[in-house]
Design an enzyme around this catalytic site. Sequence first.
Site, PDB file in Angstrom:
ATOM      1  N   HIS A 240      69.359  79.584 -33.415  1.00 10.83           N
ATOM      2  CA  HIS A 240      69.944  80.809 -32.865  1.00 10.83           C
ATOM      3  C   HIS A 240      70.905  81.401 -33.897  1.00 10.83           C
ATOM      4  CE1 HIS A 240      72.517  83.357 -30.380  1.00 10.83           C
ATOM      5  NE2 HIS A 240      71.589  83.320 -29.456  1.00 10.83           N
ATOM      6  N   CYS A 278      67.502  86.587 -31.612  1.00 17.87           N
ATOM      7  CA  CYS A 278      68.456  87.147 -30.649  1.00 17.87           C
ATOM      8  C   CYS A 278      68.880  88.526 -31.155  1.00 17.87           C
ATOM      9  CB  CYS A 278      69.662  86.224 -30.502  1.00 17.87           C
ATOM     10  SG  CYS A 278      70.929  86.949 -29.444  1.00 17.87           S
ATOM     11  N   HIS A 305      65.716  86.316 -27.420  1.00 20.51           N
ATOM     12  CA  HIS A 305      66.830  86.773 -26.580  1.00 20.51           C
ATOM     13  C   HIS A 305      66.892  88.281 -26.804  1.00 20.51           C
ATOM     14  CE1 HIS A 305      69.344  82.783 -26.713  1.00 20.51           C
ATOM     15  NE2 HIS A 305      68.171  82.627 -26.135  1.00 20.51           N
ATOM     16  N   ASP A 358      69.959  88.601 -21.600  1.00 17.84           N
ATOM     17  CA  ASP A 358      71.153  87.873 -21.996  1.00 17.84           C
ATOM     18  C   ASP A 358      72.363  88.752 -21.749  1.00 17.84           C
ATOM     19  OD1 ASP A 358      72.515  85.758 -23.035  1.00 17.84           O
ATOM     20  OD2 ASP A 358      71.760  85.949 -25.075  1.00 17.84           O
ATOM     21  N   HIS A 359      73.464  88.149 -21.491  1.00 20.02           N
ATOM     22  CA  HIS A 359      74.731  88.869 -21.391  1.00 20.02           C
ATOM     23  C   HIS A 359      74.633  90.140 -20.551  1.00 20.02           C
ATOM     24  CE1 HIS A 359      76.514  86.927 -25.258  1.00 20.02           C
ATOM     25  NE2 HIS A 359      76.031  86.059 -24.415  1.00 20.02           N
ATOM     26  N   TYR A 375      76.956  85.831 -17.974  1.00 20.58           N
ATOM     27  CA  TYR A 375      75.811  85.289 -17.246  1.00 20.58           C
ATOM     28  C   TYR A 375      75.834  85.639 -15.765  1.00 20.58           C
ATOM     29  CZ  TYR A 375      74.261  83.477 -21.568  1.00 20.58           C
ATOM     30  OH  TYR A 375      73.799  83.423 -22.858  1.00 20.58           O
TER      31      TYR A 375
HETATM   32  C1  DNO Z   1      74.845  83.635 -26.126  1.00 23.51           C
HETATM   33  C2  DNO Z   1      73.884  82.589 -26.287  1.00 23.51           C
HETATM   34  C3  DNO Z   1      74.470  81.486 -27.141  1.00 23.51           C
HETATM   35  C4  DNO Z   1      73.403  80.565 -27.546  1.00 23.51           C
HETATM   36  C5  DNO Z   1      73.776  79.445 -28.393  1.00 23.51           C
HETATM   37  C6  DNO Z   1      72.536  78.797 -28.935  1.00 23.51           C
HETATM   38  O1  DNO Z   1      74.924  84.113 -25.079  1.00 23.51           O
HETATM   39  O2  DNO Z   1      72.699  83.088 -26.705  1.00 23.51           O
HETATM   40  O3  DNO Z   1      75.387  80.810 -26.385  1.00 23.51           O
HETATM   41  O4  DNO Z   1      72.930  79.967 -26.417  1.00 23.51           O
HETATM   42  O5  DNO Z   1      74.542  79.859 -29.410  1.00 23.51           O
HETATM   43  O6  DNO Z   1      72.828  77.549 -29.404  1.00 23.51           O
END
Ligand code: DNO
Length: 403
Positions: A240, A278, A305, A358-359, A375
């Site tokens: 990531h 991501c 992501h 995500d987020h 989350y």
């Molecule tokens: C952010 C996520 C990170 C990710 C880690 C992967 O929201 O994508 O917390 O999970 O960095 O190891």
Amino acid sequence: MKNSEHFLYPTWRWFGPQDAVSLAEIKQTGAKGIVTALHHIPCGEVWSVTEIQQRQQLIEDVGLDWTVVESVNIHETIKRGEPERNQYIENYQQTLRNLAQRGIKLVCYNFMPVLDWTRTHLAFPVEDDSFALRYDPIALAGFELFILKREGAEKEYSAEQKEAAQAYILSLTEQEKETLQKTILAGLPGTDEVFSLDEFNEHLERYGNIDTTQLRENLAYFLQQIIPVAEEVGIKMAIHPDDPPFPILGLPRVVSTEADLRFIVDSVPSPSNGITFCTGSLGGRADNNLPGMVQRLGEHIHFLHLRNVQRSADGSFHEANHLEGSTDMVSVMQAVIAEQKRRVEIGRSGVAIPMRPDHGHQFLFDANRHFYPGYSGVGRLRGLAELRGLELGIRRMLQIFEK
Ligand code: DNO
């Protein structure tokens, strides 16, 4: 002809039984797969087959599957390249073998020293009055210079930046300062840990001699030890990117750009040595061309992501709705679908790349529950629904695996 095995595989991050979003709820979001980790096991310890199986059972009981482990975190001694790392690498290898034994074949991880993703604000109000995560370099500088008082930090800022940072800190109440500190020093996702200033300074000291080159060497060493085992048991590793994708607080970062990712995949060439693409993390830099990166690094992408950030001219950014913000999600999705088409044409597996939103923003719907920052339930549900609609629309327009 509708051919859903060629679609992206919709997944959802779940932090385990204590998550405010339940598995039963997730099942109604459109997600099929779960992304989770055994967050209660301290970093560096082996995950036993029994523990893995128990978690997997909970997920399968509601008709979902444990698609991705996010993350098996990497012990700090490995990142720092200390002699103790070999024991922790052995433990990591064993965890991979145990996961493979339960049929779990995709592992996300990161190589960020000390902290995982870092923000300065967790509840930044945006236009529709929902709350987003935000990163403001002036707030970070203020924390670093006037609260943490990191040695040497003052040399990294111009007089103008220092002035702005000081003015920012002076404008805060004591409570706001404390919130800023807690926000920046939050530990790993899925935990409520926050480093104290002393603990954090100790961590920083241990990184005193580690620059970018050294950190990169330590990552390459880790990959040399881990990838052959992953390959042997059929696991795909997916690194990531750093978030934000540049060094902060004096700590080096080596997973921020296309060149970084290229170095990683080239350092141990293997189908098991791949990427979590991501768009939110990589999108924190204007010089990362995301659709181009998907085109050029596509074969190495094992996990997606898909989220968006809105960058501002002052270097700050906040999390935008998934289809809005600085990243052109339509072009990213088009590049992803082109990569899937390529995989079908060469008869390669892994066409249904797992994807998650995500987020999400914290909406009014979400107001009464305590979520891990970023989350939320409905916020991410909106993101997932938008992404799936976008995917279907593009497929239909281009007639790719859709009539
Ligand atoms: C952010 C996520 C990170 C990710 C880690 C992967 O929201 O994508 O917390 O999970 O960095 O190891």
